[in-house]
Write an enzyme that holds these catalytic residues in place. Structure first.
Site, PDB file in Angstrom:
ATOM      1  CE  LYS A  37      12.482  -2.312  -5.364  1.00  0.00           C
ATOM      2  NZ  LYS A  37      13.340  -3.351  -5.956  1.00  0.00           N
ATOM      3  CD1 TRP A  42       0.323  -5.749  -3.271  1.00  0.00           C
ATOM      4  CD2 TRP A  42       0.250  -6.561  -1.188  1.00  0.00           C
ATOM      5  NE1 TRP A  42       0.930  -6.978  -3.272  1.00  0.00           N
ATOM      6  CE2 TRP A  42       0.897  -7.497  -2.012  1.00  0.00           C
ATOM      7  CE3 TRP A  42       0.101  -6.861   0.156  1.00  0.00           C
ATOM      8  CZ2 TRP A  42       1.386  -8.707  -1.533  1.00  0.00           C
ATOM      9  CZ3 TRP A  42       0.584  -8.066   0.629  1.00  0.00           C
ATOM     10  CH2 TRP A  42       1.220  -8.979  -0.216  1.00  0.00           C
ATOM     11  NE  ARG A  78       4.691   1.807  -0.836  1.00  0.00           N
ATOM     12  CZ  ARG A  78       5.538   1.811   0.174  1.00  0.00           C
ATOM     13  NH1 ARG A  78       6.754   2.265  -0.012  1.00  0.00           N
ATOM     14  NH2 ARG A  78       5.200   1.381   1.368  1.00  0.00           N
ATOM     15  CG  HIS A 137      21.373 -35.578  -1.695  1.00  0.00           C
ATOM     16  ND1 HIS A 137      21.636 -36.818  -1.171  1.00  0.00           N
ATOM     17  CD2 HIS A 137      22.586 -34.973  -1.840  1.00  0.00           C
ATOM     18  CE1 HIS A 137      22.938 -36.959  -0.977  1.00  0.00           C
ATOM     19  NE2 HIS A 137      23.536 -35.856  -1.389  1.00  0.00           N
ATOM     20  CB  CYS A 161      -0.893   0.062   1.220  1.00  0.00           C
ATOM     21  SG  CYS A 161      -2.002  -1.322   1.371  1.00  0.00           S
ATOM     22  CD  GLU A 167      11.291 -11.411  -7.385  1.00  0.00           C
ATOM     23  OE1 GLU A 167      11.036 -10.653  -6.462  1.00  0.00           O
ATOM     24  OE2 GLU A 167      12.371 -11.340  -8.025  1.00  0.00           O
ATOM     25  CD  GLU A 185      18.409 -12.509  -6.550  1.00  0.00           C
ATOM     26  OE1 GLU A 185      17.865 -12.966  -5.536  1.00  0.00           O
ATOM     27  OE2 GLU A 185      18.050 -11.449  -7.088  1.00  0.00           O
ATOM     28  CG  ASN A 218       1.553   1.115   4.106  1.00  0.00           C
ATOM     29  OD1 ASN A 218       1.362  -0.099   4.033  1.00  0.00           O
ATOM     30  ND2 ASN A 218       2.741   1.654   3.934  1.00  0.00           N
ATOM     31  N   GLY A 219      -0.552  -0.755   6.201  1.00  0.00           N
ATOM     32  CA  GLY A 219      -0.200  -1.584   7.348  1.00  0.00           C
ATOM     33  C   GLY A 219      -1.346  -2.532   7.675  1.00  0.00           C
ATOM     34  CE  LYS A 223      15.150 -10.734  -9.186  1.00  0.00           C
ATOM     35  NZ  LYS A 223      15.828 -10.439  -7.936  1.00  0.00           N
TER      36      LYS A 223
HETATM   37  C1  G6P Z   1      10.310  -7.754  -1.614  1.00  0.00           C
HETATM   38  C2  G6P Z   1      10.950  -7.281  -2.904  1.00  0.00           C
HETATM   39  C3  G6P Z   1      12.294  -7.957  -3.090  1.00  0.00           C
HETATM   40  C4  G6P Z   1      13.186  -7.719  -1.891  1.00  0.00           C
HETATM   41  C5  G6P Z   1      12.489  -8.113  -0.590  1.00  0.00           C
HETATM   42  C6  G6P Z   1      13.255  -7.599   0.624  1.00  0.00           C
HETATM   43  O1  G6P Z   1      10.001  -9.100  -1.714  1.00  0.00           O
HETATM   44  O2  G6P Z   1      10.112  -7.567  -3.995  1.00  0.00           O
HETATM   45  O3  G6P Z   1      12.917  -7.429  -4.243  1.00  0.00           O
HETATM   46  O4  G6P Z   1      14.349  -8.449  -2.029  1.00  0.00           O
HETATM   47  O5  G6P Z   1      11.191  -7.526  -0.522  1.00  0.00           O
HETATM   48  O6  G6P Z   1      13.226  -6.193   0.606  1.00  0.00           O
HETATM   49  P1  G6P Z   1      14.337  -5.252   1.196  1.00  0.00           P
HETATM   50  O7  G6P Z   1      13.870  -3.857   0.872  1.00  0.00           O
HETATM   51  O8  G6P Z   1      14.356  -5.509   2.683  1.00  0.00           O
HETATM   52  O9  G6P Z   1      15.619  -5.601   0.556  1.00  0.00           O
END
Ligand code: G6P
Length: 613
Positions: free
Chosen positions: A608, A74, A27, A508, A2, A492, A485, A98-99, A489
């Protein structure tokens, strides 16, 4: 997650609110809305989907006003529908939030017993009703909000307006980010200063528990009913560099910005092939005492922490533990004297990381333990930076794409700088070795630039992924976190199911998945593990798997083998290889996502900045 924008001005702020919401789109959200006070009325528009839908609605209805609040939602409580979108109204009060209000059900029951009708399934609506109810006895809007806040449990940033107070915006910060943008004869609020950069570069950062009253000409901040001073900080102009420019997506732009971002990050700490004398000077005494490191982070930042563990232990013989913040905060980890706690976070606002930090600080204080806290972060003004003893900024510039790219590689560069600094303070690394690693660090932006030259080759590879439903990423050593990672990616942004594995774990379990239809991505830099990795590749091929290999140009891995696609990566020191091998996995995910037509910068269901748990 949010986003809030609000403001009080002399001019109409409708467009400022819409533009602000657009700048918060990164966000992650699923509906948007705004409310303006005009001629004694609350005018509200809400729409499901993109801010563009709200913008069109606002154009059609011509709502305008000089006091208003706006929101991207959100969904947490209740589906993304128009009724659940903010602002929520009760009588003449409108609220954005927000929260999460954790005790909302209890409050809702009480309010329903008092006759208040709920028109949404959100937790937020209780706040609107509570303020409305408090105003039956409270002398003014500010006091009403001050009476309501102690009843709320959870995390919240709020923006509140009322028709009887046409020159007043009340805002609250408790556990969710909120910043005040200071204008001339106008003032604003937002979840992120980025939303307000077109109108001001002067900001006031609220602290947890602050309640503020904004008018056109004044900002008063209250704690427990008493006014407090919060300084106004001026940001330099470079921070505002947040547009897509010539690139199709923010993510692509951010991938290409990595050489410069890393250059910036390391330049703050280095002088020739040595660490600058003033680099983390204030932390030297603390570093001298530490006996171990505990890293806490989420998502991509957690992967950066995993790599740093290899470096701390291999280079300076310092034990290092890494844990996902959402797990760490809910178990009872032993707090050990002389531990350096490192939060890694792009935003510095991630709810779980922040909670883990605060909990650790509280428990250490209660037991009288001596610990040091530190944040590696991309946002200088964030909560984590403010709440830890020391901080190291990644200087990557604003990262807008939900999938983290330049924030990750700059975190890695920053972590290496930290390892070298602690190693130097503790005399745990030879000056010659430090100088060699620093020389390699300086060289990294160039190696990344050369690696980016493979973009077209990687685009061609990505065409072979478009129809796939699953994918494996394999690496060893510091490439194991890069495999994680890469898988993160890909899932996501392309929504292809992907898993990252330490290649040694292949037998395994994951080997059972390998067949004609399972692409397997291999990360193969020139390091001590290369021969073992080659054996893993054979194992995959023997089961009909198709290999996509990002390999060192001198690895001897042939490009002309059947069902083996190779992209050669320029030579890089094995220590810094994880930084460079991030690039091909980012590009691969990006191109697959574009070919599959997904929303690359704002993938579905993701945010985000995850400011609620
Ligand atoms: C969300 C974002 C990721 C990020 C993670 C941690 O999931 O989409 O890209 O790695 O939060 O966020 P931070 O701001 O703590 O790195």
């Amino acid at each position: 997650m949010c986003g809030i924008v609000g403001g009080v001005a002399e001019r109409s702020i409708t467009n400022i609110l819409i533009e602000g919401l657009k700048r918060l789109e990164y966000r992650g959200y699923d509906s948007a809305g705004l409310a303006l006070i005009s001629q004694g009325q609350v005018l509200r528009e809400r729409r499901v989907g993109k801010v563009a839908n709200l913008e069109q609605a606002v154009l059609d209805s011509q709502v305008t006003g000089s006091l208003g609040i706006a929101h991207t939602r959100w969904a947490t409580h209740g589906k993304p529908t128009e009724n659940n979108a903010h602002p929520h109204i009760s009588g003449n009060v409108a609220v954005v939030h927000n929260g999460i209000i954790e005790n909302y059900q209890e409050l809702k029951d009480e309010l329903e017993a008092l006759g208040y009708m709920f028109s949404s399934q959100t937790d937020t609506e209780v706040v609107a009703h509570l303020v409305n109810h408090a105003l039956k006895t409270a002398p003014n809007l500010l006091v009403a909000v001050q009476q309501v806040v102690p009843q709320l449990k959870g995390a919240y940033a709020l923006g509140i307006i009322h028709t009887d107070y046409p020159d007043e915006l009340i805002t609250v910060r408790e556990g969710s980010p909120l910043v005040i943008g200071v204008g001339i004869g106008e003032n604003f609020i937002s979840s992120d200063q980025l939303a307000l950069l077109p109108i001001t570069n002067r900001f006031m950062y609220l602290e947890e528990g602050d309640i503020a009253r904004l008018t056109r000409d004044s900002i008063e901040v209250f704690v427990n009913g008493q006014t407090v001073e919060r300084p106004v900080k001026e940001l330099d102009a470079t921070v505002s560099n947040a547009s897509k420019g010539e690139y199709k997506h923010y993510m692509l732009k951010e991938i290409y910005e990595q050489p410069e971002a890393i250059q910036q990050t390391i330049s703050q700490a280095l002088n020739g092939n040595a660490l600058r004398e003033d680099f983390l000077k204030d932390a030297e005494l603390d570093f001298a005492n530490i006996q171990q490191v505990q890293i806490i982070a989420c998502g991509t930042s957690y992967h950066a922490g995993m790599i740093a563990k290899y470096w701390f232990e291999q280079l300076i013989n310092l034990p290092c533990h890494v844990e996902i913040a959402s797990e760490y905060r809910y178990r009872t980890p032993v707090i050990v004297n002389n531990t350096l706690y490192v939060c890694i976070s792009q935003s510095g606002e991630t709810a779980d990381t922040l909670a883990a930090l605060r909990d650790t600080q509280k428990r250490a204080a209660a037991k009288g333990l001596d610990i040091t806290t530190m944040t590696i972060c991309n946002v200088a003004t964030s909560s984590m930076v403010r709440e830890t003893n020391h901080s190291l900024l990644t200087l990557a510039g604003p990262e807008i794409g939900v999938a983290s790219t330049k924030a990750f590689t700059t975190q890695l560069a920053a972590l290496m700088l930290l390892v070298l600094k602690i190693g130097q303070v503790k005399n745990a690394i030879a000056a010659t070795e430090t100088a060699e690693i620093i020389a390699d660090l300086w060289h990294t932006p160039k190696v990344i630039l050369d690696t980016l030259q493979n973009d077209t080759a990687i685009l061609r590879l990505s065409e072979l992924f478009v129809e796939k439903n699953h994918c494996l990423f394999l690496g060893r050593g510091t490439q194991f976190p890069i495999a994680l990672e890469g898988a993160l990616k890909l899932k996501e942004i392309s929504y292809i199911h992907a898993e990252g594995y330490a290649a040694g774990e292949l037998k395994h379990g994951p080997l059972a998945l390998v067949d004609n239809d399972m692409p397997v991505v291999i990360l193969a830099p020139q390091d001590d593990m290369l021969d073992k990795l080659k054996s893993n590749m054979e194992e995959v091929q023997a089961r009909g798997g198709e290999l996509f290999v990002f390999a060192d140009e001198h690895s001897g891995i042939p490009a002309d083998k059947e069902r083996q696609h190779v992209v050669y990566v320029p030579q890089v020191s094995s220590l810094l290889a994880p930084i460079v091998y991030s690039i091909p996995v980012q590009l691969l995910s990006y191109h697959v996502a574009v070919l599959r037509g997904t929303d690359v910068d704002q993938p579905r269901n993701l945010a985000k900045s995850v400011t609620v748990e």
